[in-house]
Design a protein around this motif. Structure first.
Motif, short mmCIF file in Angstrom:
data_model
loop_
_atom_site.label_atom_id
_atom_site.label_comp_id
_atom_site.label_asym_id
_atom_site.label_seq_id
_atom_site.Cartn_x
_atom_site.Cartn_y
_atom_site.Cartn_z
N GLN A 185 0.82 -1.20 0.00
CA GLN A 185 0.00 0.00 0.00
C GLN A 185 0.86 1.26 0.00
O GLN A 185 0.52 2.26 -0.64
N LEU A 186 1.99 1.21 0.71
CA LEU A 186 2.89 2.36 0.73
C LEU A 186 3.44 2.65 -0.67
O LEU A 186 3.46 3.80 -1.11
N LEU A 190 2.87 6.12 -2.87
CA LEU A 190 3.99 6.90 -3.39
C LEU A 190 3.92 7.02 -4.90
O LEU A 190 4.18 8.10 -5.46
N THR A 191 3.57 5.94 -5.56
CA THR A 191 3.44 5.98 -7.03
C THR A 191 2.33 6.92 -7.45
O THR A 191 2.48 7.70 -8.40
N ALA A 192 1.20 6.87 -6.72
CA ALA A 192 0.09 7.76 -7.05
C ALA A 192 0.45 9.22 -6.84
O ALA A 192 -0.10 10.11 -7.51
N VAL A 270 11.44 4.46 3.90
CA VAL A 270 11.47 4.24 2.46
C VAL A 270 12.14 5.43 1.77
O VAL A 270 12.00 6.58 2.21
N LEU A 271 12.88 5.13 0.72
CA LEU A 271 13.51 6.14 -0.12
C LEU A 271 12.79 6.17 -1.46
O LEU A 271 12.69 5.14 -2.13
N ALA A 272 12.25 7.32 -1.83
CA ALA A 272 11.54 7.47 -3.11
C ALA A 272 12.08 8.69 -3.84
O ALA A 272 12.64 9.61 -3.22
N HIS A 273 11.91 8.70 -5.16
CA HIS A 273 12.46 9.77 -5.99
C HIS A 273 11.35 10.37 -6.85
O HIS A 273 10.43 9.68 -7.29
#
Length: 606
Positions: A185-186, A190-192, A270-273
């Motif tokens: 779900q996380l 993040l993608t959304a 979490v690491l997101a870009h």
């Protein structure tokens, strides 16, 4: 310019600030712990960083090489942190300037404490969207998310839904659809929001102040890793709560072996870009060569250990610390039994399973053959580390079952940075390792194939026999003294603390609960062992009393028989017949003594 004026000049108050509330964490780790070490690694020099929410002040100190802007909802917290940041926005995410973007956004305290209760509420997704908007294309977001089904809730004595304190504004359970409840779900959230999810670390044993960060993907796949086993056990042994329902260390290690340690983590980091190009299919290069493990070990100030994943496997990274150099061996030589050598952490991390886990597994299955094989191998490996005088120096002198990995027939020290100041006798090193395992086995309530009447020292002697060595209780006592001195060095205890610890270690009994957080489950097992021991002692006392009673009855019967015989006719007649003979014999002896006394020395010689 006064300090108050300087602090005021660093702040922006767009409205919504909370004037009588503080979010700064009460529990703080040396140098900010693994989270601060990871943030310092991810932030390049000169980058513009937004630290959103309340964080350990040490994290801001670790980011001294960057331009830091803080986003807080608490005005008292902003005053306390004003000297550690270039600029502070106080009041919530709505107050962020629309025309400013940042290279890195760090929300390692989660999104809930970013939002002020004094203004319009955006919700979790709304706060995330505002932080993403403040992130420049190509930038990175570090975000913490709490696990509503984490280990901390499974072992808590108070249910999560019973919170009544002032900070319980948000009740985060699996039914709360506004928050992500698992890693899938996380990633979807993040993608959304327009981000590309990258690396994810499981935070143990407390999401608010984790002492260990472990790569979640590797946790799912490397279920037999001795490194993960040791890190999880060590992190959960320092569980923040004094009382728990069950042992968090045992639960975390079991989850590791079942491939569910990441799912049971109290939180995830979490690491997101944010892609620079919408067509970007892979995360940028910053995701490569990231730590597999960051763990805070030893006493405060020692630093955070890093393990990196390279082409040839796992290897030790640097020790993240604010100090330029860690203490060398010399200052410890005259006053402490052990010290830490940062230079020893180089090269690959030894592969294999943790010896402690293998021994426990064999003991639970009553597999004496496997126990004998493992202990023989352990004792033989220690003997190979000894010098010509039979003494073991360096890291091998501290090699106990919880710091040794086994890969086939190969034994190796997992963390070689802790070393003995002076070489120890080989039999003392072996006895110390076996005593530590015997203590964990008995106080932990594990089933084993030996009699329940054995004490810790006795079981250590038995284990020594399985290892092919004839240990005695004097050697075990010397090993306990060495354990107290080593533990005092590892935890920074003074002389009085070491003496007190040695007294406690000598007094450990099988009926004691294990050290650490008081687990209701383990306390119940300790109570059952104490009840069994009391029942055994009561039975022994009853048998002794019955034996004494039977002997007393037999004595009384004998006295009665003697009394009856003394009053019979035959006894009296026999006494009359014997008495003259006794008198005659007595007179003859007296006459002989008189005659002997009258003789001269010459006559005696003749």
């Amino acid at each position: 310019m006064t300090t108050e004026t300087a602090s005021a000049g660093r702040m922006t108050l767009p409205g919504g600030e909370m004037l009588a509330w503080s979010d700064l964490p009460r529990q703080r780790l040396a140098d900010g712990g693994p989270v601060a070490a990871l943030a310092a690694r991810l932030v390049p020099p000169g980058a513009r960083v937004l630290v959103a929410g309340p964080h350990d002040p040490a994290l801001l100190d670790q980011l001294g090489h960057a331009e830091v802007t803080g986003l807080l909802r608490s005005h008292p917290d902003a005053v306390a942190l004003a000297q550690r940041a270039a600029h502070l926005v106080v009041g919530g995410p709505a107050g962020l300037p629309d025309d400013e973007t940042y290279d890195v956004v760090i929300a390692a305290a989660g999104l809930d404490p970013v939002e002020s209760v004094e203004g319009a509420r955006l919700g979790w997704d709304g706060v995330l969207a505002r932080l993403v908007a403040a992130l420049r294309p190509g930038g990175a977001l570090v975000l913490r998310v709490d696990n509503p089904l984490g280990l901390h809730r499974l072992v808590a004595t108070t249910p999560w839904y019973a919170g009544r304190d002032d900070s319980a504004w948000t009740i985060g359970g699996v039914l709360d659809r506004t928050h992500p409840a698992n890693r899938d779900q996380l990633r979807e959230r993040l993608t959304a929001a327009g981000l590309r999810p990258g690396a994810c670390w499981a935070a143990y044993a407390d999401a608010d102040a984790p002492t260990a960060l472990l790569d979640a993907d590797h946790l799912d796949s490397d279920t037999g890793s001795g490194l993960f086993d040791a890190v999880l056990h060590g992190a959960c042994a320092g569980f923040p709560s004094d009382t728990v329902l069950q042992d968090p260390s045992r639960l975390a290690v079991d989850a590791l072996h079942a491939g569910r340690a990441a799912d049971l983590a109290p939180g995830w980091l979490v690491l997101a870009h944010r892609p620079a190009d919408p067509a970007e299919a892979t995360p940028p290069a910053v995701d490569r060569d990231l730590p597999v493990v960051l763990v805070q070990t030893g006493r405060p100030g020692v630093g955070v250990l890093e393990v990196l994943h390279g082409p040839s496997g796992w290897r030790w990274g640097r020790i993240a610390t604010t100090e330029t150099d860690l203490p060398a061996a010399a200052p410890f030589a005259s006053r402490e039994a052990a010290y830490r050598d940062a230079g020893a952490l180089s090269g690959p991390v030894p592969a294999g399973r943790l010896l402690r886990t293998l021994l426990l597994d064999a003991a639970l299955r009553r597999d004496l053959a496997t126990l004998r094989t493992l202990l023989h191998g352990y004792a033989g490996w220690l003997a190979d580390q000894a010098d010509t005088d039979g003494r073991i120096p360096g890291a091998a002198a501290l090699a106990s079952a919880d710091n040794v990995v086994v890969d086939g027939e190969r034994y190796a020290v997992l963390d070689p940075s802790w070393r003995a100041t002076e070489a120890l006798p080989a039999d003392v090193v072996l006895a110390r390792g076996l005593w530590r395992f015997a203590t964990a086995l008995l106080t932990g309530g594990y089933a084993h194939p030996w009699p329940s009447t054995l004490d810790v020292a006795g079981l250590t002697v038995v284990l020594g026999g399985l290892a092919g060595h004839d240990l005695n209780r004097a050697t075990v006592a010397e090993a306990v003294e060495a354990e107290a001195a080593i533990a005092a060095a590892l935890h920074g205890l003074d002389t009085d603390g070491r003496i007190h610890l040695a007294t406690e270690l000598h007094a450990v009994t099988p009926t004691d609960p294990p050290v650490g957080a008081r687990s209701y489950q383990q306390l119940r097992e300790a109570w059952l062992r104490q009840r069994e021991e009391l029942a055994r002692l009561a039975a022994l006392t009853a048998w002794t009393e019955e034996l004494l009673t039977s002997r007393e009855r037999a004595l009384r019967r004998a006295e009665t028989t003697i009394g009856l015989l003394s009053g019979s006719l035959s006894y009296r007649v026999g006494r009359l017949a014997i008495t003259p003979a006794r008198l005659a014999k007595r007179g003859a002896r007296a006459a002989k003594r008189r005659a002997t006394a009258a003789l001269t020395p010459k006559e005696e010689q003749q």
